[in-house]
Structures are given as structure tokens and as C-alpha cells.
Design a protein around this motif. Structure first.
Motif, short mmCIF file in Angstrom:
data_model
loop_
_atom_site.label_atom_id
_atom_site.label_comp_id
_atom_site.label_asym_id
_atom_site.label_seq_id
_atom_site.Cartn_x
_atom_site.Cartn_y
_atom_site.Cartn_z
N GLN A 47 0.93 -1.25 0.27
CA GLN A 47 -0.30 -0.05 -0.15
C GLN A 47 0.80 1.03 0.39
OE1 GLN A 47 -3.09 0.34 -0.38
NE2 GLN A 47 -3.61 2.11 -0.47
N ALA A 48 2.21 1.12 0.54
CA ALA A 48 3.04 2.02 1.02
C ALA A 48 3.09 2.71 -0.30
CB ALA A 48 3.89 2.52 1.80
N ASP A 49 4.17 1.63 -1.28
CA ASP A 49 4.19 1.96 -2.65
C ASP A 49 3.23 2.32 -3.40
OD1 ASP A 49 6.75 1.46 -4.66
OD2 ASP A 49 5.60 -0.50 -5.06
N LYS A 50 2.36 1.61 -3.32
CA LYS A 50 0.90 2.49 -3.92
C LYS A 50 0.32 4.18 -3.81
CE LYS A 50 -1.79 -1.76 -4.89
NZ LYS A 50 -3.13 -2.69 -4.59
N GLU A 51 1.03 3.89 -2.59
CA GLU A 51 0.75 5.44 -2.34
C GLU A 51 1.86 6.64 -2.41
OE1 GLU A 51 -1.49 6.17 0.81
OE2 GLU A 51 -2.69 4.62 1.43
N CYS A 52 2.80 5.99 -2.57
CA CYS A 52 4.27 7.12 -2.36
C CYS A 52 5.14 6.47 -3.25
CB CYS A 52 4.39 7.55 -0.32
SG CYS A 52 5.64 8.19 -0.69
N GLY A 53 5.20 5.03 -3.92
CA GLY A 53 6.00 4.43 -4.61
C GLY A 53 7.14 5.44 -5.30
N SER A 54 6.37 6.34 -5.66
CA SER A 54 7.19 6.89 -7.32
C SER A 54 7.14 8.70 -6.91
CB SER A 54 6.65 6.81 -8.50
OG SER A 54 5.06 6.74 -8.16
N CYS A 55 7.00 8.91 -5.41
CA CYS A 55 7.36 10.64 -4.92
C CYS A 55 8.68 10.76 -5.15
CB CYS A 55 6.74 10.55 -4.29
SG CYS A 55 7.43 9.79 -2.32
N GLY A 56 9.74 10.39 -5.14
CA GLY A 56 11.08 10.99 -5.73
C GLY A 56 11.41 10.90 -4.07
N CYS A 57 10.97 10.57 -2.41
CA CYS A 57 11.61 10.21 -1.62
C CYS A 57 11.97 9.35 -1.66
CB CYS A 57 10.45 10.44 -0.81
SG CYS A 57 9.27 8.58 -0.42
N ASP A 58 13.76 9.45 -0.21
CA ASP A 58 14.14 7.72 0.09
C ASP A 58 13.90 6.84 0.26
OD1 ASP A 58 16.04 9.69 -0.37
OD2 ASP A 58 16.11 10.23 1.72
N PHE A 59 12.16 6.59 0.43
CA PHE A 59 11.71 5.10 0.94
C PHE A 59 11.49 4.62 -0.55
CE2 PHE A 59 11.19 7.86 4.71
CZ PHE A 59 11.31 5.98 5.85
N ASP A 60 11.76 5.73 -1.76
CA ASP A 60 10.31 4.93 -3.07
C ASP A 60 10.80 3.40 -2.90
OD1 ASP A 60 8.42 6.58 -2.94
OD2 ASP A 60 9.39 8.30 -4.62
N PRO A 61 12.55 3.35 -3.19
CA PRO A 61 13.57 1.72 -2.94
C PRO A 61 12.87 0.51 -2.93
CG PRO A 61 14.94 3.48 -3.03
CD PRO A 61 13.30 4.68 -3.44
N LEU A 62 12.91 1.28 -1.18
CA LEU A 62 12.89 0.50 -0.25
C LEU A 62 11.83 0.07 -0.17
CD1 LEU A 62 14.11 2.86 2.43
CD2 LEU A 62 15.60 1.48 1.56
N TYR A 63 10.54 0.38 -0.16
CA TYR A 63 9.18 -0.32 -0.70
C TYR A 63 10.13 -1.03 -1.92
CZ TYR A 63 7.19 3.89 1.16
OH TYR A 63 7.01 4.94 1.35
N LYS A 64 10.22 -1.51 -3.08
CA LYS A 64 10.51 -2.00 -3.86
C LYS A 64 11.62 -3.27 -3.30
CE LYS A 64 8.75 1.04 -7.07
NZ LYS A 64 7.88 1.44 -6.36
N ARG A 65 12.38 -3.07 -2.70
CA ARG A 65 13.45 -3.97 -2.36
C ARG A 65 13.14 -4.65 -1.04
NH1 ARG A 65 17.11 -7.22 -3.26
NH2 ARG A 65 18.71 -7.81 -2.13
N ALA A 66 12.05 -4.28 -0.04
CA ALA A 66 11.67 -5.50 0.98
C ALA A 66 11.22 -6.56 -0.26
CB ALA A 66 10.91 -4.40 1.81
N LEU A 67 9.84 -5.84 -0.71
CA LEU A 67 9.32 -6.87 -1.78
C LEU A 67 9.96 -7.55 -2.18
CD1 LEU A 67 5.60 -4.77 -2.72
CD2 LEU A 67 5.99 -5.72 -0.70
N SER A 68 10.82 -7.25 -2.46
CA SER A 68 11.46 -8.32 -3.74
C SER A 68 12.66 -9.64 -1.87
CB SER A 68 12.94 -8.12 -4.57
OG SER A 68 13.84 -6.88 -3.76
N LEU A 69 12.24 -8.92 -0.88
CA LEU A 69 13.11 -9.47 -0.36
C LEU A 69 11.93 -10.64 0.87
CD1 LEU A 69 16.10 -7.55 1.01
CD2 LEU A 69 15.94 -9.45 -0.13
N LYS A 70 10.62 -10.26 0.97
CA LYS A 70 9.16 -10.50 1.24
C LYS A 70 9.59 -12.42 1.76
CE LYS A 70 6.05 -10.95 -2.23
NZ LYS A 70 4.60 -10.13 -2.73
N GLU A 71 10.30 -12.56 0.89
CA GLU A 71 10.64 -14.07 1.55
C GLU A 71 11.02 -14.46 2.57
OE1 GLU A 71 14.15 -13.67 -1.06
OE2 GLU A 71 12.03 -13.31 -1.13
#
Length: 73
Positions: A47-71
Motif C-alpha cells: 500500500q505504501a508503494d502504491k501511495e508513495c512509491g514514485s514520489c521521489g523520496c528516499d523510501f521509494d526504492p526501499l518499498y520495492k526492495r523490501a517486497l523483493s525480500l519478502k520471502e
């Protein structure tokens, strides 16, 4: 290799826990304390990635990386 990835995930969750954004900080804190619901955490990150994942903040790549490590969650 998994230890390195796990450590990376812990660092990301720590950043989320310190974010001040209830959507991700509460489930991240719970996960770090060993009390979290993994499915709720993943849903919150998605949800955070959907709401804020492309705003340009430092968190944007972290959402995607965390989801790639979700296993590892």
C-alpha cells in the motif's frame, strides 16, 4: 548470502519503523519486535508503494526492495 539479505531487510524495516507514517511504522515495529503479522506487513508495504512509491523520496526504492525480500519475512 541469506544473512546479508536478512540484515538488509532489518535495516529497511528499521527505516520504516522510524518513518512516522502509521501505515508502515507500526507493522514494521511489530515485525522487528518479533510480534508482527507478516501478511499485514506485506500489505502495508504494498500500500505504501502504491501511495508513495514514485514520489521521489528516499523510501521509494526501499518499498520495492523490501517486497523483493519478502520471502525472508
Amino acid at each position: 548470502m541469506d544473512n546479508k539479505r536478512r540484515e538488509e531487510l532489518i535495516q529497511i524495516m528499521t527505516k520504516f519503523a522510524e518513518s512516522g507514517w502509521d501505515l508502515i511504522d507500526t507493522p514494521s515495529k511489530s515485525w522487528l519486535e518479533g510480534k508482527g503479522d507478516t501478511s499485514k506487513l506485506i500489505a502495508a508495504i504494498e500500500q505504501a508503494d502504491k501511495e508513495c512509491g514514485s514520489c521521489g523520496c528516499d523510501f521509494d526504492p526501499l518499498y520495492k526492495r523490501a517486497l523483493s525480500l519478502k520471502e525472508l519475512l
